[in-house]
Write a protein that holds these residues in place. Sequence first.
Motif, PDB file in Angstrom:
ATOM      1  N   THR A 143      41.214  29.810  59.994  1.00 19.05           N
ATOM      2  CA  THR A 143      40.993  30.665  61.161  1.00 19.05           C
ATOM      3  C   THR A 143      39.938  31.741  60.955  1.00 19.05           C
ATOM      4  OG1 THR A 143      42.800  32.158  60.514  1.00 19.05           O
ATOM      5  CG2 THR A 143      43.365  30.289  61.930  1.00 19.05           C
ATOM      6  N   ILE A 161      52.040  25.459  64.849  1.00 16.61           N
ATOM      7  CA  ILE A 161      51.273  25.396  63.610  1.00 16.61           C
ATOM      8  C   ILE A 161      52.226  25.147  62.447  1.00 16.61           C
ATOM      9  CG2 ILE A 161      49.697  26.649  62.085  1.00 16.61           C
ATOM     10  CD1 ILE A 161      48.998  28.426  64.530  1.00 16.61           C
ATOM     11  N   VAL A 163      52.129  25.109  58.233  1.00 25.56           N
ATOM     12  CA  VAL A 163      51.314  25.515  57.099  1.00 25.56           C
ATOM     13  C   VAL A 163      52.199  25.596  55.865  1.00 25.56           C
ATOM     14  CG1 VAL A 163      51.625  27.987  57.570  1.00 25.56           C
ATOM     15  CG2 VAL A 163      49.616  27.212  56.282  1.00 25.56           C
ATOM     16  N   THR A 170      44.058  27.469  52.936  1.00 23.74           N
ATOM     17  CA  THR A 170      44.279  28.180  54.200  1.00 23.74           C
ATOM     18  C   THR A 170      45.723  28.704  54.186  1.00 23.74           C
ATOM     19  OG1 THR A 170      44.891  26.116  55.314  1.00 23.74           O
ATOM     20  CG2 THR A 170      42.603  26.817  55.474  1.00 23.74           C
ATOM     21  N   GLN A 174      46.526  33.004  57.463  1.00 28.04           N
ATOM     22  CA  GLN A 174      45.531  32.562  58.443  1.00 28.04           C
ATOM     23  C   GLN A 174      46.200  32.045  59.711  1.00 28.04           C
ATOM     24  OE1 GLN A 174      41.948  30.639  57.477  1.00 28.04           O
ATOM     25  NE2 GLN A 174      41.924  31.286  55.348  1.00 28.04           N
ATOM     26  N   SER A 175      47.325  31.375  59.570  1.00 36.68           N
ATOM     27  CA  SER A 175      48.058  30.898  60.744  1.00 36.68           C
ATOM     28  C   SER A 175      48.719  32.051  61.487  1.00 36.68           C
ATOM     29  CB  SER A 175      49.120  29.877  60.315  1.00 36.68           C
ATOM     30  OG  SER A 175      48.509  28.711  59.786  1.00 36.68           O
ATOM     31  N   VAL A 190      54.673  29.379  64.474  1.00 39.65           N
ATOM     32  CA  VAL A 190      54.205  29.033  63.130  1.00 39.65           C
ATOM     33  C   VAL A 190      55.399  28.641  62.277  1.00 39.65           C
ATOM     34  CG1 VAL A 190      53.099  29.865  61.018  1.00 39.65           C
ATOM     35  CG2 VAL A 190      52.185  30.531  63.249  1.00 39.65           C
TER      36      VAL A 190
END
Length: 233
Positions: A143, A161, A163, A170, A174-175, A190
């Motif tokens: 991102t 998202i 992650v 990442t 970043q999420s 997330v």
Amino acid sequence: MGIESDTNIVSNELEAFTITRIEAEQPKCIALFAVGRGGNPARHHHLLQTMANRSCTVIAPHFEMLASSVPTKAELDMRIHRLEASIDSCAYSNLPIVGIGHSIGATALLALQGAEGETLDGQQLITGATPRLERLALLAPPTDFFRRPGALHRIKMPMKIWVGAKDTITPPAQSRFLMDVLAAQASVAVQVDPDAGHFTYMDELPPNVPEPHPDRNTFLAGLADEITAFLVA
């Protein structure tokens, strides 16, 4: 059940390229898949086949492997162009179109939806003219391309998202940045997977990459179910 994947050639105003298509028997949506740096969607075959088996027809353009982990404007613009042309190839269909992307593929999908991205040296990426994806499922998205104030003001669709807590490329921050910026304008969730790394989301790992997850096959089976449920909701 989805049929075996079929590959064909799609053209836009710039080039002809290969696309993999997996038809669902009674599709509820079309899922545009954007692969990461390696460029070959076959490395996510289980996920794509699961989506086809669960009523998502899959379209997945192929790309050349990025020369570096830091992509250039030309490389990213080409990927965005191919994704847009892949959607155009489905213009005959009235089905909703959803997007799923891993790593740099997530960046390209956000730009396709109108996010105003910049490369690390400050060059602005192209953006899609009209947002066309109704939902986004992103895996380990980078991102940093969207840190400029207002860069994400056109992103308004529901998004989930995934992650890995062990992702050093990442990381989860970043999420969470994406979730925080979009909180007032879009539904964003997330999920941090505690044993996953950046490449855990792939069926086929890059060469010489260690896998932190103790049972990646079981993890990927559950992940495919979760992603499909979100996309067809």
